[in-house]
Design an enzyme around this catalytic site. Structure first.
Site, PDB file in Angstrom:
ATOM      1  N   CYS A  65       0.878  -1.181   0.000  1.00 46.30           N
ATOM      2  CA  CYS A  65       0.000   0.000   0.000  1.00 46.30           C
ATOM      3  C   CYS A  65       0.909   1.223   0.000  1.00 46.30           C
ATOM      4  O   CYS A  65       2.120   1.104  -0.222  1.00 46.30           O
ATOM      5  CB  CYS A  65      -0.995  -0.026   1.156  1.00 46.30           C
ATOM      6  SG  CYS A  65      -0.327   0.250   2.805  1.00 46.30           S
ATOM      7  N   HIS A  98      13.957 -14.379  12.798  1.00 45.68           N
ATOM      8  CA  HIS A  98      13.443 -14.384  14.178  1.00 45.68           C
ATOM      9  C   HIS A  98      11.930 -14.537  14.261  1.00 45.68           C
ATOM     10  O   HIS A  98      11.421 -15.090  15.220  1.00 45.68           O
ATOM     11  CB  HIS A  98      13.846 -13.095  14.907  1.00 45.68           C
ATOM     12  CG  HIS A  98      15.307 -13.010  15.220  1.00 45.68           C
ATOM     13  ND1 HIS A  98      15.835 -12.104  16.096  1.00 45.68           N
ATOM     14  CD2 HIS A  98      16.351 -13.743  14.763  1.00 45.68           C
ATOM     15  CE1 HIS A  98      17.147 -12.273  16.174  1.00 45.68           C
ATOM     16  NE2 HIS A  98      17.482 -13.252  15.360  1.00 45.68           N
TER      17      HIS A  98
END
Ligand code: RB5
Length: 170
Positions: A65, A98
């Site tokens: 976006c 992670h």
């Protein structure tokens, strides 16, 4: 790999360029639109890509976006989605290593195209490290009534600690 793509009117050009890029690399694209500059509501496209990934129709997703933020917020409403809005390569690498990000959110208005290509490349080439990160990622989907109660209690008493986390994971 099957990859779901979605964007609003402020992100559809990058979304189309990313589709071309990924098709050339041999990926299969599921394109949920939008496809022109007519203003549309970004949650619709964030939800579509999120549901595609969460349901297994696609293995990964990319949403675009204007800022990356609104469409990322929408995708993250879908249980099972870990959508990371990213602006630079290390952030993208960490989102994979992670956080096992399965959807990437990009900004067409704030990030140049060359950087965007790098971010897409890092997103697909970086593995999840697992290990100590695995249970944290699982915890992201455990926020039901029990976790809410525990959290409210912990903020009321000022005891927001890792007391409930086994030591080997800290
Ligand atoms: C559209 O103008 C813009 O608000 C949208 O693309 C996005 O940046 C929202 O977070």
């Amino acid at each position: 790999m099957k990859i779901a793509l979605g964007a609003d009117h402020a992100g559809f050009e990058y979304k189309n360029r990313i589709a071309d890029l990924l098709r050339k690399q041999g990926h299969e694209i599921i394109d949920y639109g939008t496809n022109d500059a007519t203003p549309v509501d970004y949650p619709i496209y964030g939800y579509a890509v999120g549901e595609a990934v969460a349901s297994g129709r696609a293995q990964r997703g990319i949403v675009v976006c204007g800022s990356s933020l609104g469409i990322a917020m929408a995708a993250n409403k879908v249980p099972g989605v870990r959508c990371a809005p990213v602006f630079e390569p290390l952030m993208t690498e960490l989102a994979r290593r992670h956080n096992d990000a399965n959807v990437l959110a990009l900004s067409e208005r704030l990030t140049g195209w060359e950087m965007t290509e790098r971010l897409v490349d890092v997103f697909f080439s970086t593995p999840f490290e697992g290990g100590r990160h695995a249970h944290r990622v699982e915890m992201l989907f455990e926020f039901g009534d029990a976790a809410r109660e525990r959290t409210l209690k912990s903020i009321e008493t000022g005891q927001v600690t890792g007391a409930q986390t086994p030591k080997e994971f800290l």
